[in-house]
Structure formats: structure tokens, C-alpha cells
Design an enzyme around this catalytic site. Sequence first.
Site, mmCIF file in Angstrom:
data_model
loop_
_atom_site.group_PDB
_atom_site.id
_atom_site.type_symbol
_atom_site.label_atom_id
_atom_site.label_comp_id
_atom_site.label_asym_id
_atom_site.label_seq_id
_atom_site.Cartn_x
_atom_site.Cartn_y
_atom_site.Cartn_z
ATOM 1 N N LEU A 356 14.498 -76.042 12.196
ATOM 2 C CA LEU A 356 14.513 -76.883 11.238
ATOM 3 C C LEU A 356 13.835 -77.204 10.231
ATOM 4 C CD1 LEU A 356 16.378 -79.888 13.022
ATOM 5 C CD2 LEU A 356 17.669 -77.663 11.806
ATOM 6 N N CYS A 357 13.638 -76.943 8.920
ATOM 7 C CA CYS A 357 12.870 -77.514 8.295
ATOM 8 C C CYS A 357 13.646 -77.746 7.439
ATOM 9 C CB CYS A 357 12.032 -76.342 7.648
ATOM 10 S SG CYS A 357 13.742 -74.891 6.599
ATOM 11 N N ASP A 358 12.975 -78.690 5.894
ATOM 12 C CA ASP A 358 13.690 -78.709 4.783
ATOM 13 C C ASP A 358 15.074 -78.585 3.692
ATOM 14 O OD1 ASP A 358 13.670 -81.708 3.410
ATOM 15 O OD2 ASP A 358 12.803 -80.704 1.192
ATOM 16 N N GLY A 360 15.692 -75.491 5.206
ATOM 17 C CA GLY A 360 16.250 -74.390 5.989
ATOM 18 C C GLY A 360 16.659 -73.023 5.523
ATOM 19 N N ILE A 390 17.558 -80.261 7.970
ATOM 20 C CA ILE A 390 16.895 -81.025 8.505
ATOM 21 C C ILE A 390 18.234 -82.341 7.449
ATOM 22 C CG2 ILE A 390 16.248 -83.547 9.079
ATOM 23 C CD1 ILE A 390 13.665 -82.321 8.484
#
Length: 583
Positions: A356-358, A360, A390
Site C-alpha cells: 500500500l502507498c498513498d 497505489g 490506502i
Amino acid sequence: MIYKIGNFFSKLILKNIYLFIALGIIRWSLYYFPNLELYGTYFETYLLPMALAYSAGNILEKNGGGIVAIISMSISMFLYPDSTINQGIVVGVTSGFLIKYLNIFIKKYVYSGFQMFLFNFLYPLIALITGGAFYFILKHTNYYLETISKFLIGVVQNIYGLIILTPILEIGKVFFFNNIINHGILSILGFNDLTEKGKSLLFLLETNPGPGLGVLLGLLLVRSRTSQKVNLLSNIFVQVIGGIHEVYFPYILKNLKLLWAVSLGGLAGNLIFYIFKAGLIGVASPGSILNLLLLSKDRDYIYILLGFVVSTGVSFFITYIILKKPKVETTSLKVKKEVDDIPVPNVQNIKKIVFLCDAGMGSSAIGANMLKAIFEKTKFKDIDITNSYIGDSLSEVDLIITHEKLKNRVIQEYQNIPKLYLEDFLDKEFYIDRFLKNEYLEMRLKLSLKSTSKSEALKALGEDLENFGFVMSGYKDSLVEREITCSTYIGNGIAIPHGSHSSLNLICKNGVVIHHYPYGIDFENGEKVYILIGITIKNQNLRLDYIANIINSIEDEELIENLILSDYEEDFIKAFNGGIYVK
């Protein structure tokens, strides 16, 4: 609250990023194909606002929010044809909220047997009413929305505004607010600016890869270890060409003084863009220099390249000064390689991992692909590894992997899923140590050796095991003695010399040394050995699994015949990795 609003707009733009990019390409192509102007107007006036309305409604309420927003938007468009993206967002947000709280009310107070009837009746009714209401509301408020938008655009594009805002933008990026800044704020304001001027400076403020490149080049110059330089070179390519800026964030988070470099480098580039009135005709996502040049208008590509070079140079110079200064105190973010309160399952029990990152789309995708490549060479290759943003709804996920700086947000969103936090999505060693632990090998090869006697070949193999740090002194003698007691020839030109059971305490780490004799050596009872495989694996189960896989490999006579004639390391690694990851 402000963060949630920014995050909402970021998600909204990211879900429709292909439309914004397509609009930029359409605008660029009008110079060559002026007949597309009508389609461009249709795309900008109707398709884009409609898509934004649906996405906004769907983000707020998946069950009906998007569909109601489309109906409302279609009525609003019919009655008030001059649609804007502001109109689409307002209609989508309002429809989403109305349906969200209607669903809550019906599910709480209405008997389940009548819920579907009310949903089917009230959804279209609300859509029709709100669509008509929006016509009267937007007719009288659209002017004020455009005025506010123009005011904000003017503030950002003013030279004093740039001087104040650029450091804020660059610092916010490093702390993973980059997608909220670019897609949640600048892209929306930039699109409003675009409709009036045909291009916008705002699309350049966050996407310029120059400041990050300067930091990476500075690090490349002062770092001495070859492995560090290789990682930096790959990061430079990913950041500048791939447009994934997150790869340089961990370096700055380890030394916060480097914030000066990206802030002043970013300011230098933005001032060049401002002075020469450069701009883009669409959203550059990801922030690749190729995207910036593709979406430049007329001769703006010259000024964009100039701004890129200047920002890189300023950032590089400041980075070099900071890193070469003696006794630089750094602020390091320690990695907590454990979870908040839910234990990380053993890798043998994991079926699905999500990075997951801010947004995606950037750093999480890189991390997922790296772990896939590692697992591809092991017995864990069937584990499903993917990436997302996220806030996305996740199902049947055994483990979440995300950055340490995103920890609090991830915990709030996914309380019941085990999580693993790291400092750098490109930290290959972390993945190996965390998931494979002792289940990986270091392999060293010496190919096309001259034929020698059996005793000399065994001695040479033992010496290399010691020289490469796989075993302590004395193991070589045990290896030779073991061969006298019992031959390690296993057939088809292969032998696997190893020490006795009592010498296991001399093994330092898992390793394999392969010696290749294309003309063979006389080994046992007239048998010729072409490949010697020295194995140092302390764990019995892992050692037996490795040997079993090796035996399976040597049963393929054609494979062994090809290996005997080969002088390519990859051929041997592929044949003798034993289903274990090889470093």
C-alpha cells in the site's frame, strides 16, 4: 479534516487520471488534427465532468452513490450545458452523501423485506430532484466557484506565492503528501486554469523530477560502496524516466537537512517555469521527464528542460555540500519491522500480500514487483502479491506492507490485517531477511576450470568455501576426510562434496560453491566429474530439500550435457538453485 478532504480529491483525480492524460493528448493533437476540436470540446465539457461526478459519488457511497450522481449530472447538464469539472465534483459529492445517509437510515429503521423497494424507488427520485435543484443552484453559484478558483490560481502563480509555496510543496512530497498535493489540489486548479489559457504552470510545480534527481546524483557521488551506487542508479532511472518520485524520499527522511536541497532546487526550477511562462496541457502522471515533454505546448519543452536542468543542478550542489560536510548529524527514521499488535504470519501461511502507498500506483507497485521477482525463484512463487492505495477495500489479504510514515493511516483503515512497515520499498535485503530468513543461498561459481586431480579439486573447493566466508578454517580438512570415507559422487558427472556431521559447527552461512570442469576430472572408479557442488547449509531440512532438488536436476541428462558445455553463470544458477532464493 483538511487531510481527509485532500485525500478525497487525490483519490478522485487518480481514479480518472487516464481521462486527464487523454485530454492533454487531445489538446496536443489539435495542432496537427484541428478537426478533433469538436471531440475535444465534448470530452472536456461532458465526458470528464460526468466521470468525476460518478467517481465522487462512488467513493463516498459504493452502493448507489455513483449511479445517482450520473443521473443528477445528466439532468444538470441538460438544463445548464456549460458544465465544468467543479460542477461534476459538487454534484458527485452531494449525491454520494445523500445516498450514504439514506442507506444508513433505511438499513437501521426499515424492515429488511421493504429495503429493496425503497432503494429502487428513492434512488431515481432523489437523482431527479437533485438534478433539477443543481440547475438552479449552479446557475447562481458557478460564477462564485470560478472566481474562487481564479483567485487561488492567481495566488499560486504569483512569484511571491511560488517562493512561499514551493518549499511547502517539496517538504510535503517527502512526507508522502505528494499525491494529495498534486492530484488533490494542483490538478483541479490547473484544469480550471487550462480551460482559460490552454496550458497551466500548476501541472509543473509538483511533477518536476529535477530536485529529486539532484539528491540522488549527490548521493551517488559521495557513496563509495558499489551496491549503494547500483541501487542509486536504478533509483535515478525509476525516478526520472518512470516518474516514481517516492524512491528518493527515504534518503531525505534519513537526513532531513536534504530538505534544503529539494526545496531550493524546486524553487529554482519553478522560477524558470514562471519567468518563461511555461506550462503543460494536461496532468503529468507519473512525473516523468518524458511525460512533461510530451505534454508541453509549442516551444515550452525548451523551458521545461531548462527548469529541469537548473533544479537538478541546484539540488545536486546543495546535497553535495551537506553530505561532504564533516560530522553531519542525521535524523534517521528507525524502521519497525514488526506490526502494531497483530503478529505477522509465517511466510508459509501467506497466500496474499498487498503493498500500500498513498496512490497505489508508484512506490507500492515497485515494492510488489521486487518481492514478486524474489519469490519467483523460490517455493513461494505462488503467493499472490499486488499493490493498491490506502482506503481501498481489501479482502482475503494475509499481510499488508507499507511505508513507516504511512503507519497511522494504514492502522486506521485496516485494523484486522497484519501489517509490516519498512523504510524503503526498494530495500531488497529487507525482503530477503524478513521473508526468507535462512532460506536463501549465496552462490559463487568458477567456470571452465582446467582439469586436475580429484584431491586437488577437493582442496580447491574447500579453500573457496573458506575464502567466500561460508565456513571457518578447518572445514576443508573435514570435506576431504568425508570423501575418503564415502564418495559424494551422485551420478551423471555431478558430485556434491561436503563435510562430516561433526563439522556443521564450522558453517557460517548458507552457501554453494560450484566448480565447473568442462573436460572432467577422474573422480571414482573411472567415473568423470564435470561439476563439483560444495554445499554449506546448517539447517538439516533445508539442506535435504536442496539436495533433493539437485538430484531431480541431474536426472535431466540433456540439461547436464548442456551445462558441461556452458560458460554462462545464469545457466548454473537456474539449474542448481534448488528452489531456494540465490543472492
